[in-house]
Design a protein around this motif. Structure first.
Motif, PDB file in Angstrom:
ATOM      1  N   UNK A 145       0.815  -1.214   0.000  1.00 30.36           N
ATOM      2  CA  UNK A 145       0.000   0.000   0.000  1.00 30.36           C
ATOM      3  C   UNK A 145       0.844   1.257   0.000  1.00 30.36           C
ATOM      4  N   UNK A 146       1.903   1.276   0.782  1.00 25.12           N
ATOM      5  CA  UNK A 146       2.800   2.435   0.812  1.00 25.12           C
ATOM      6  C   UNK A 146       3.487   2.617  -0.539  1.00 25.12           C
ATOM      7  N   UNK A 147       3.862   1.510  -1.174  1.00 25.66           N
ATOM      8  CA  UNK A 147       4.519   1.601  -2.484  1.00 25.66           C
ATOM      9  C   UNK A 147       3.589   2.225  -3.519  1.00 25.66           C
ATOM     10  N   UNK A 148       2.309   1.856  -3.494  1.00 29.12           N
ATOM     11  CA  UNK A 148       1.353   2.445  -4.437  1.00 29.12           C
ATOM     12  C   UNK A 148       1.209   3.945  -4.211  1.00 29.12           C
ATOM     13  N   UNK A 152       2.184   6.936  -6.910  1.00 29.80           N
ATOM     14  CA  UNK A 152       1.221   7.952  -7.344  1.00 29.80           C
ATOM     15  C   UNK A 152       1.771   9.362  -7.113  1.00 29.80           C
ATOM     16  N   UNK A 153       2.408   9.590  -5.974  1.00 27.55           N
ATOM     17  CA  UNK A 153       2.948  10.918  -5.694  1.00 27.55           C
ATOM     18  C   UNK A 153       4.066  11.279  -6.670  1.00 27.55           C
ATOM     19  N   UNK A 154       4.931  10.321  -6.977  1.00 29.25           N
ATOM     20  CA  UNK A 154       6.034  10.585  -7.903  1.00 29.25           C
ATOM     21  C   UNK A 154       5.502  10.915  -9.285  1.00 29.25           C
ATOM     22  N   UNK A 155       4.512  10.135  -9.752  1.00 32.03           N
ATOM     23  CA  UNK A 155       3.983  10.355 -11.109  1.00 32.03           C
ATOM     24  C   UNK A 155       3.206  11.670 -11.195  1.00 32.03           C
ATOM     25  N   UNK A 156       2.458  11.986 -10.159  1.00 32.45           N
ATOM     26  CA  UNK A 156       1.608  13.182 -10.205  1.00 32.45           C
ATOM     27  C   UNK A 156       2.368  14.477  -9.980  1.00 32.45           C
ATOM     28  N   UNK A 161       4.371  17.159 -17.263  1.00 32.43           N
ATOM     29  CA  UNK A 161       2.907  17.221 -17.353  1.00 32.43           C
ATOM     30  C   UNK A 161       2.297  16.236 -18.341  1.00 32.43           C
ATOM     31  N   UNK A 162       2.989  15.957 -19.441  1.00 29.84           N
ATOM     32  CA  UNK A 162       2.419  15.044 -20.430  1.00 29.84           C
ATOM     33  C   UNK A 162       2.279  13.630 -19.874  1.00 29.84           C
ATOM     34  N   UNK A 163       3.286  13.169 -19.182  1.00 32.57           N
ATOM     35  CA  UNK A 163       3.205  11.834 -18.597  1.00 32.57           C
ATOM     36  C   UNK A 163       2.188  11.793 -17.461  1.00 32.57           C
ATOM     37  N   UNK A 164       2.135  12.865 -16.687  1.00 30.59           N
ATOM     38  CA  UNK A 164       1.144  12.911 -15.616  1.00 30.59           C
ATOM     39  C   UNK A 164      -0.268  12.869 -16.174  1.00 30.59           C
TER      40      UNK A 164
END
Length: 226
Positions: A145-148, A152-156, A161-164
């Motif tokens: 759960x922590x890994x997910x 999410x925080x890293x990607x967002x 912006x395009x990848x996000x």
């Protein structure tokens, strides 16, 4: 030959084992001196003259769920370094004799060479525990759960912006709705509809505005005139 017997106890589990409990077997608990020296890389003839110091270590790695899997692993090695200033193993033995005629005492010193064996024991034991298994599974699920959350925080917040935006399109579904705001939530819409309908009927019953010829005349006033 040398009988190497090793006994081990695990008080926490109430178990004890021995390599000589059933029978004496060559290579298991009974060893020849020459075989021990060969396992260290030396021969008897090369060490007999000066002697030597050897270590014999017993290591137990026991699975207590299967008693047959608790036999020691025996490792042998030589501790002294041949060719050094003082190697091998020896000790001196003195004997004293007295001459009966002269009452003189004679001292005889003998230097004896031999093989010295030092034995060491170590080990560990394990047994299946359902409580430990559940704790491990729970910790693993928590880490997932922590890994997910971290991903999410890293990607967002840390990617371009395009990848996000592409990531959000994959995990979120956009739904377009053209109806009224009250109808978006069926439960709220139904409650508001009933409540508002009751309020309108009550307001019309009490005040009931009537338009006549472009002017408003209240029903109460009309009834009083009549």
């Amino acid at each position: 030959t040398i009988l190497l017997r090793s006994d081990v106890k695990f008080p926490k589990f109430g178990a004890s084992y021995s390599n000589a409990r059933d029978e004496i077997e060559l290579g298991k608990n009974l060893f020849k001196v020459e075989d021990i020296l060969k396992k260290t890389g030396y021969s008897y003839n090369a060490t007999a003259a000066k002697g030597g110091v050897f270590a014999v270590n017993f290591h137990f790695d026991c699975n207590l769920d299967d008693p047959t899997k608790c036999m020691p692993d025996v490792k042998m090695s030589r501790l002294d370094i041949p060719g050094s200033a003082s190697y091998g193993f020896n000790y001196r033995e003195a004997t004293y004799t007295t001459d009966s005629h002269t009452t003189a005492t004679e001292r005889n010193l003998k230097k004896r060479y031999g093989l010295r064996f030092i034995f060491g024991f170590s080990g560990q034991a394990g047994k299946f525990d359902p409580v430990a298994l559940l704790v491990t599974l729970g910790a693993g699920a928590g880490l997932l759960g922590v890994a997910t959350l971290v991903c999410d925080m890293v990607i967002n917040y840390f990617l371009d912006p395009e990848r996000t935006k592409a990531y959000k399109k994959q995990i979120f579904e956009e739904v377009k709705y053209a109806g009224d705001d009250d109808e978006k939530d069926p439960l709220v819409s139904q409650t508001n509809r009933v409540t508002c309908g009751f309020c309108k009927k009550r307001r019309r019953k009490e005040d009931g505005d009537v338009k006549l010829g472009g002017s408003e005349v209240r029903q109460r006033s009309v009834q009083n005139i009549i």
